[in-house]
Design an enzyme around this catalytic site. Structure first.
Site, PDB file in Angstrom:
ATOM      1  CD  GLN A  39      -9.438  -4.672  -6.694  1.00 17.78           C
ATOM      2  OE1 GLN A  39     -10.149  -5.129  -5.804  1.00 17.78           O
ATOM      3  NE2 GLN A  39      -8.298  -4.063  -6.428  1.00 17.78           N
TER       4      GLN A  39
ATOM      5  CG  HIS B 175      -1.897  -1.088   1.297  1.00 17.21           C
ATOM      6  ND1 HIS B 175      -1.818  -2.119   2.214  1.00 17.21           N
ATOM      7  CD2 HIS B 175      -3.013  -1.326   0.565  1.00 17.21           C
ATOM      8  CE1 HIS B 175      -2.831  -2.937   2.042  1.00 17.21           C
ATOM      9  NE2 HIS B 175      -3.577  -2.496   1.050  1.00 17.21           N
TER      10      HIS B 175
ATOM     11  CB  SER C 233      -1.655 -10.434   0.742  1.00 15.73           C
ATOM     12  OG  SER C 233      -3.023 -10.546   1.106  1.00 15.73           O
TER      13      SER C 233
END
Length: 286
Positions: free
Chosen positions: A159, A42, A191
């Protein structure tokens, strides 16, 4: 002195006011949508967002409509305080962290974004309705924040494909910035779910990226060779309960034909105990 935390915004009205002020000041905006439980993957989004926009908004929202099993929704880690500390280190300006009632004040929306045929394959086959939930909440976030740029990771290849298709098909004026998969030193894709792996499962999880590496190495000999190489890597690990391994066309996300030559994406999903992991790697067949 600790770095200043981002300003946390919990309502749609306040988020829109903030964005209006940023626009009035001539600043561009990047959005990084997340479920929270932030890791270095992230933070790669956050770092890239700083390079492509003036102001960064990170959304942290565990979206119930994309979880197909209630226990998965309940189990998903909520770590807002730790997330804010990590974002402070990167000087992120704003975090949009609404609760479920703010995003769905009358319950699940009656009008949703349907992911189409591709949304029912691979991840969508294993988790029916998942991508409808993803696309609907992404559309809501894009409508609230109206970013110039939105970041999405290559790790979630299906996605990413569907978000790009939705933005193109619905003429949404936001550019997608793709962030490469961030990996552990041994190759495992980062993850938020990795924390649920036991030590033995964590060691076995390396098999997923090893299978992708094997497929890439064999891909110049054709699709059959790539799939056989991946299967060989996966067969030796009994803790890996394989859901699928496939090679898909990057422009359709459909499995390529046996005689296909050109760019493709190898995708894999498996369960290790109670934890489901996905990964992918681009390759060239032939």
């Amino acid at each position: 002195m600790p770095a200043q935390r981002p300003r946390v915004i919990t309502t749609i009205a306040e988020m829109r006011e903030v964005i209006a002020a940023e626009r009035a000041a001539g600043r561009t905006v990047a959005l990084t949508p997340t479920l929270g439980a932030l890791h270095d993957g992230h933070l790669a989004h956050v770092a890239r967002a700083a390079e492509v926009a003036d102001t960064r908004v990170v959304s942290i929202f565990v979206n119930p409509t994309q979880f197909t099993q209630p226990e998965d929704l309940e189990r998903y880690p909520r770590t807002l305080d730790a997330d804010l500390d990590r974002l402070a280190e990167h000087r992120v300006e704003f975090v949009f962290a609404p609760d479920v009632d703010e995003m769905y004040p009358t319950g699940p929306t009656k009008i949703t974004v349907h992911a189409g045929d591709v949304g029912g394959t691979f991840e969508g086959k294993s988790r029916p309705g998942h991508f409808d939930g993803v696309l609907t909440v992404v559309a809501k976030l894009l409508g609230i924040v109206t970013p110039d740029v939105v970041t999405f990771g290559q790790k979630d290849a299906q996605q990413l494909f569907l978000v790009r298709r939705m933005i193109a098909d619905l003429n949404i004026g936001t550019r997608v910035e793709v962030i490469d998969t961030v990996r552990e030193p041994d190759g495992l894709a980062l993850s938020s779910r990795n924390r649920f792996l036991s030590p033995a499962e964590r060691r076995a999880a390396r098999t997923l990226s090893a299978a992708l590496e094997a497929a890439v190495s064999a891909s110049e000999r054709g699709i059959d060779a790539a799939l056989a190489a991946a299967q060989g890597a996966l067969m030796g690990e009994p803790l890996v309960d394989l859901d699928y391994f496939a090679v898909v066309h990057p422009e359709t996300f459909r499995p390529v034909d046996d005689d296909y030559r050109g760019r493709a994406t190898a995708i894999v999903a498996a369960r290790l105990g109670a934890t489901r992991l996905i990964d992918n790697e681009p390759l060239r067949i032939g």
